[in-house]
Design an enzyme around this catalytic site. Structure first.
Site, PDB file in Angstrom:
ATOM      1  N   ASN A 153      -3.685  -7.007  -7.703  1.00 34.58           N
ATOM      2  CA  ASN A 153      -2.610  -7.088  -6.647  1.00 34.58           C
ATOM      3  C   ASN A 153      -2.933  -8.337  -5.817  1.00 34.58           C
ATOM      4  O   ASN A 153      -2.045  -9.208  -5.732  1.00 34.58           O
ATOM      5  CB  ASN A 153      -3.005  -6.012  -5.910  1.00 34.58           C
ATOM      6  CG  ASN A 153      -2.742  -4.631  -6.403  1.00 34.58           C
ATOM      7  OD1 ASN A 153      -2.143  -4.484  -7.623  1.00 34.58           O
ATOM      8  ND2 ASN A 153      -3.304  -3.767  -6.177  1.00 34.58           N
ATOM      9  N   ASP A 154      -4.159  -8.558  -5.403  1.00 39.16           N
ATOM     10  CA  ASP A 154      -4.569  -9.868  -4.823  1.00 39.16           C
ATOM     11  C   ASP A 154      -4.553 -11.069  -5.589  1.00 39.16           C
ATOM     12  O   ASP A 154      -4.129 -12.125  -5.419  1.00 39.16           O
ATOM     13  CB  ASP A 154      -5.923  -9.517  -4.257  1.00 39.16           C
ATOM     14  CG  ASP A 154      -5.694  -9.083  -2.702  1.00 39.16           C
ATOM     15  OD1 ASP A 154      -4.890  -9.206  -1.979  1.00 39.16           O
ATOM     16  OD2 ASP A 154      -6.486  -8.032  -2.488  1.00 39.16           O
ATOM     17  N   GLU A 211     -10.497 -11.383  -7.764  1.00 39.39           N
ATOM     18  CA  GLU A 211      -8.827 -11.201  -7.147  1.00 39.39           C
ATOM     19  C   GLU A 211      -8.584 -12.705  -6.234  1.00 39.39           C
ATOM     20  O   GLU A 211      -7.554 -12.772  -5.875  1.00 39.39           O
ATOM     21  CB  GLU A 211      -8.735 -10.058  -6.403  1.00 39.39           C
ATOM     22  CG  GLU A 211     -10.024  -9.977  -5.388  1.00 39.39           C
ATOM     23  CD  GLU A 211      -9.883  -8.499  -4.599  1.00 39.39           C
ATOM     24  OE1 GLU A 211      -8.765  -7.798  -4.779  1.00 39.39           O
ATOM     25  OE2 GLU A 211     -11.166  -8.317  -3.940  1.00 39.39           O
ATOM     26  N   CYS A 256      -8.213  -3.200 -11.991  1.00 37.79           N
ATOM     27  CA  CYS A 256      -8.135  -1.915 -11.194  1.00 37.79           C
ATOM     28  C   CYS A 256      -6.916  -2.177 -10.267  1.00 37.79           C
ATOM     29  O   CYS A 256      -6.729  -1.385  -9.280  1.00 37.79           O
ATOM     30  CB  CYS A 256      -9.327  -1.617 -10.223  1.00 37.79           C
ATOM     31  SG  CYS A 256      -9.943  -3.030  -9.210  1.00 37.79           S
ATOM     32  N   HIS A 285       0.902  -1.183  -0.185  1.00 34.02           N
ATOM     33  CA  HIS A 285       0.049   0.015  -0.146  1.00 34.02           C
ATOM     34  C   HIS A 285       0.882   1.347   0.152  1.00 34.02           C
ATOM     35  O   HIS A 285       0.481   2.293  -0.403  1.00 34.02           O
ATOM     36  CB  HIS A 285      -1.104  -0.067   1.178  1.00 34.02           C
ATOM     37  CG  HIS A 285      -2.125  -0.966   0.892  1.00 34.02           C
ATOM     38  ND1 HIS A 285      -2.371  -2.110   1.242  1.00 34.02           N
ATOM     39  CD2 HIS A 285      -3.078  -0.655  -0.226  1.00 34.02           C
ATOM     40  CE1 HIS A 285      -3.283  -2.605   0.645  1.00 34.02           C
ATOM     41  NE2 HIS A 285      -3.804  -1.945  -0.092  1.00 34.02           N
ATOM     42  N   ARG A 333     -16.444   0.117  -4.539  1.00 27.99           N
ATOM     43  CA  ARG A 333     -16.276  -1.112  -3.728  1.00 27.99           C
ATOM     44  C   ARG A 333     -16.706  -1.112  -2.516  1.00 27.99           C
ATOM     45  O   ARG A 333     -16.380  -0.327  -1.732  1.00 27.99           O
ATOM     46  CB  ARG A 333     -14.555  -1.690  -3.843  1.00 27.99           C
ATOM     47  CG  ARG A 333     -14.551  -2.996  -3.136  1.00 27.99           C
ATOM     48  CD  ARG A 333     -12.885  -3.422  -3.398  1.00 27.99           C
ATOM     49  NE  ARG A 333     -12.090  -2.541  -2.416  1.00 27.99           N
ATOM     50  CZ  ARG A 333     -10.908  -2.610  -2.673  1.00 27.99           C
ATOM     51  NH1 ARG A 333     -10.217  -3.564  -3.347  1.00 27.99           N
ATOM     52  NH2 ARG A 333      -9.848  -1.953  -1.722  1.00 27.99           N
ATOM     53  N   ARG A 356       1.553 -10.268  -0.425  1.00 28.92           N
ATOM     54  CA  ARG A 356       1.917  -8.991  -1.114  1.00 28.92           C
ATOM     55  C   ARG A 356       2.532  -7.841  -0.223  1.00 28.92           C
ATOM     56  O   ARG A 356       3.240  -6.977  -0.748  1.00 28.92           O
ATOM     57  CB  ARG A 356       0.738  -8.301  -1.582  1.00 28.92           C
ATOM     58  CG  ARG A 356      -0.403  -7.912  -0.841  1.00 28.92           C
ATOM     59  CD  ARG A 356      -1.406  -7.453  -1.654  1.00 28.92           C
ATOM     60  NE  ARG A 356      -1.804  -6.053  -1.795  1.00 28.92           N
ATOM     61  CZ  ARG A 356      -2.849  -5.446  -2.041  1.00 28.92           C
ATOM     62  NH1 ARG A 356      -3.927  -6.127  -2.043  1.00 28.92           N
ATOM     63  NH2 ARG A 356      -2.956  -4.323  -2.132  1.00 28.92           N
TER      64      ARG A 356
HETATM   65  C1  PEP Z   1      -6.328  -5.555  -5.937  1.00 30.43           C
HETATM   66  O1  PEP Z   1      -6.125  -6.311  -5.023  1.00 30.43           O
HETATM   67  O2  PEP Z   1      -5.909  -5.527  -7.079  1.00 30.43           O
HETATM   68  C2  PEP Z   1      -7.213  -4.439  -5.562  1.00 30.43           C
HETATM   69  C3  PEP Z   1      -7.240  -3.381  -6.597  1.00 30.43           C
HETATM   70  O3  PEP Z   1      -7.540  -4.091  -4.171  1.00 30.43           O
HETATM   71  P1  PEP Z   1      -6.608  -3.632  -3.033  1.00 30.43           P
HETATM   72  O4  PEP Z   1      -5.085  -3.362  -3.472  1.00 30.43           O
HETATM   73  O5  PEP Z   1      -7.470  -2.687  -2.525  1.00 30.43           O
HETATM   74  O6  PEP Z   1      -6.443  -5.090  -2.273  1.00 30.43           O
HETATM   75 MG    MG Z   2      -7.646  -6.375  -3.367  1.00 34.22          MG
END
Ligand code: PEP
Ligand code: MG
Length: 563
Positions: A440-441, A417, A488, A190, A328, A451
């Protein structure tokens, strides 16, 4: 800048594009209490000193909170509250009463408090980081040293650190922080996401950066992940030239996203707060592709009321007028615990009751949020699309879709995800109107690599062909059902990877608004067929590096100025 100094260039992972040249400011490490600290003989006097220092720490944090962004303010305020906690002060007095040295007493009392918080689990356990931050600040002051953490940047500088907490990153601004270089951290942490959101060039996994003396001028390229220590005038000029070429490549493009031959790929913004929404709405983006609503409530002890939430959502929808806003629902749990929606400690929070799983247990939290979204939709008539995080099965998709539709919200979707949802996207899409790939997930679960763990960065490279295969499976389902699938996750903001994703058939890419211009230009330079060929080449590669190299070799040379 001297020509004689040893010229050294080293590499990390570029996570936020852009170049910078400036003096290095090193984030002050936490102080260590001296091993030979004298015992306390006058507990009352020592107590008065500690209480005064804790008050200084609290006021310092409060002053920074007052000037901070929406993201950073609650975190700094929480720190100030901790510093003023009477329980903590009493705990320190008890240790001083036993004769412990002054900084040793502070350390012992904080550790005792931390152990208690950790045993409570969930949100309270997360507060341990804030408590230790207060400890480090207080100990530094007692030792007559500067407080640890990000110093106030009086001249524009490049910041170096072992790692930065999201809370620290959120306090930075592009005006004074020219760039960020960390030894640890991963591309989807993050902190990396926030740096891109703030438009600050950033490089993670730059091993050795802390060996560079503070004050040394460094030149960084956050696109390619390169750091040049004490650059020559020539090297600075080369970087400036690259910056000019990049600016020239980006100039002019403000329209809708599409490939050279007109295949539309909507370019959307990722936001986390109403403040983000106002800033993003002023940019040439086609709307919001991911509104991370949990970022609004990370500091809340109690559930925000329907009225409060309605007001915030109305503000965001109004900012975007008739442009789409994909919201979301709360993605609480794992690395984003919410105090008012905490189900207690778990062995593996990332594999636990997070995202929609939590919403299906705490239906009061889910229903309050959906009602507020429905109210804000009614009030504005905006193009609102609501999606759920961490959906794994058709049953979950149906459960969510029924609840959203029952409130009259016009469009419902899911995030893909979890690999199960990508593999079986066809069935899941049967129940909803759209899907958005959270790469990402999706990557963390495809590669079984946390991650948050920077050491696993090699497994978290979004060019990983296994991830591209999983994305392709999801897109095939979308095509079979005739329903749109966007991206996203951070992958969507890479101007080269964006071509691969377009080639796989995604219909939108959502990213930090600062990344949109490079992706727009990149798409406009290539046809859909070229994108498809690049996607095939990337998937045929053996590894992430091979996939990226294959695509760059096929791309228009201007792309090299965009990354
Ligand atoms: C993801 O997991 O790619 C996502 C967009 O959500 P976050 O990064 O908030 O987990
Ligand atoms: Mg996510």
């Amino acid at each position: 800048m001297s020509g004689e100094a040893s010229l050294r260039t080293f590499h990390g992972i570029g996570v936020s594009a852009g170049t910078a040249v400036g003096p290095l400011v090193v984030v002050t490490p936490a102080p260590k209490p001296p091993a030979d600290e004298p015992a306390t003989t006058d507990a009352a006097a020592a107590s008065a000193t500690v209480h005064a220092v804790l008050e200084q720490v609290a006021s310092g944090l409060e002053a920074r909170a007052a000037a901070a962004s929406d993201h950073a303010r609650p975190i700094l305020e929480a720190g100030a509250m901790m510093a003023r906690d009477p329980g903590l002060a009493m705990g320190i007095d008890t240790q001083l009463g036993k004769g412990l040295g002054i900084t040793t007493a502070v350390t012992a009392a904080v550790e005792e408090y931390c152990a208690m918080f950790e045993s409570l689990g969930g949100y309270m356990a997360e507060r341990v980081t804030d408590l230790r931050d207060v400890r480090d600040r207080a100990v530094a002051r007692l030792l007559g040293q500067p407080e640890p953490g990000v110093p106030t940047l009086s001249v524009p500088s490049v910041l170096a650190a072992h790692d930065l907490a999201p809370a620290e990153t959120a306090t930075l601004t592009a005006e004074t922080c020219l760039g960020i270089v960390t030894e640890a951290g991963g591309p989807t942490s993050h902190t990396a996401i926030l740096a891109a959101q703030l438009g600050i060039p950033a490089i993670v996994q730059a091993v050795g950066i802390l060996e560079v003396a503070a004050g040394t001028v460094v030149a960084i390229d956050g696109g390619v992940g390169e750091i040049t220590v004490d650059p020559s005038d020539e090297e600075i000029e080369l970087l400036a030239e690259r910056k000019r070429r990049r600016a020239a490549a980006l100039a002019g493009g403000t329209g809708k996203g599409s490939t050279k031959d007109g295949y539309p790929v909507a370019l959307l913004a990722n936001i986390g707060t109403a403040d983000d929404a106002r800033k993003a709405a002023a940019q040439p983006v086609e709307g919001v592709g991911l509104f991370r609503t949990e970022f609004l409530f990370l500091d809340r002890d109690t559930m925000p009321t329907v009225e409060e939430q309605t007001a915030t959502y109305t503000e965001v929808f109004t900012a975007f007028g008739d442009r789409r806003v994909v919201v979301r629902t709360l993605d609480a749990g794992a690395d984003k615990p919410l105090k008012f929606a905490d189900l207690g400690p778990e062995e593996n929070p990332a594999l636990g009751r997070r995202g929609l799983r939590l919403g299906m247990i705490r239906t009061d939290v889910m229903d309050t949020q959906l009602q507020a979204l429905a109210n804000a939709y009614q009030a504005t008539g905006a193009d609102v699309r609501v999606m759920a995080p961490m959906v794994a099965t058709q049953a979950e998709a149906t459960w969510f879709a029924e609840r959203v539709r029952a409130l009259g919200l016009p469009k419902v979707g899911v995030m893909i995800e979890v690999p199960a949802a990508a593999i079986r996207s066809r069935g899941i899409l049967y129940h909803v109107d759209f899907a958005s790939l959270g790469t990402n997930d999706l990557q963390q679960y495809t590669m079984a690599a946390d991650r948050m763990q920077g050491e696993l960065a090699a497994l978290l490279n979004p060019w990983e062909p296994a991830l591209l295969d999983v994305v392709a499976l999801a897109c095939d389902g979308g095509q079979a059902m005739g329903k749109p699938i966007g991206v996203c996750g951070e992958a969507g903001g890479d101007p080269a990877l964006a071509l691969v994703l377009a080639g796989l058939g995604v219909s939108s890419l959502s990213m930090a608004p600062g990344k949109v211009p490079a992706v727009r230009t990149s798409l406009s330079l290539h046809t859909r067929e070229q994108c498809q060929q690049m996607a095939a080449a990337a998937r045929a590669a053996v590894d992430a590096a091979g996939a990226r190299a294959a695509v760059l070799a096929m791309a228009d040379p201007v792309l090299l100025d965009l990354i």
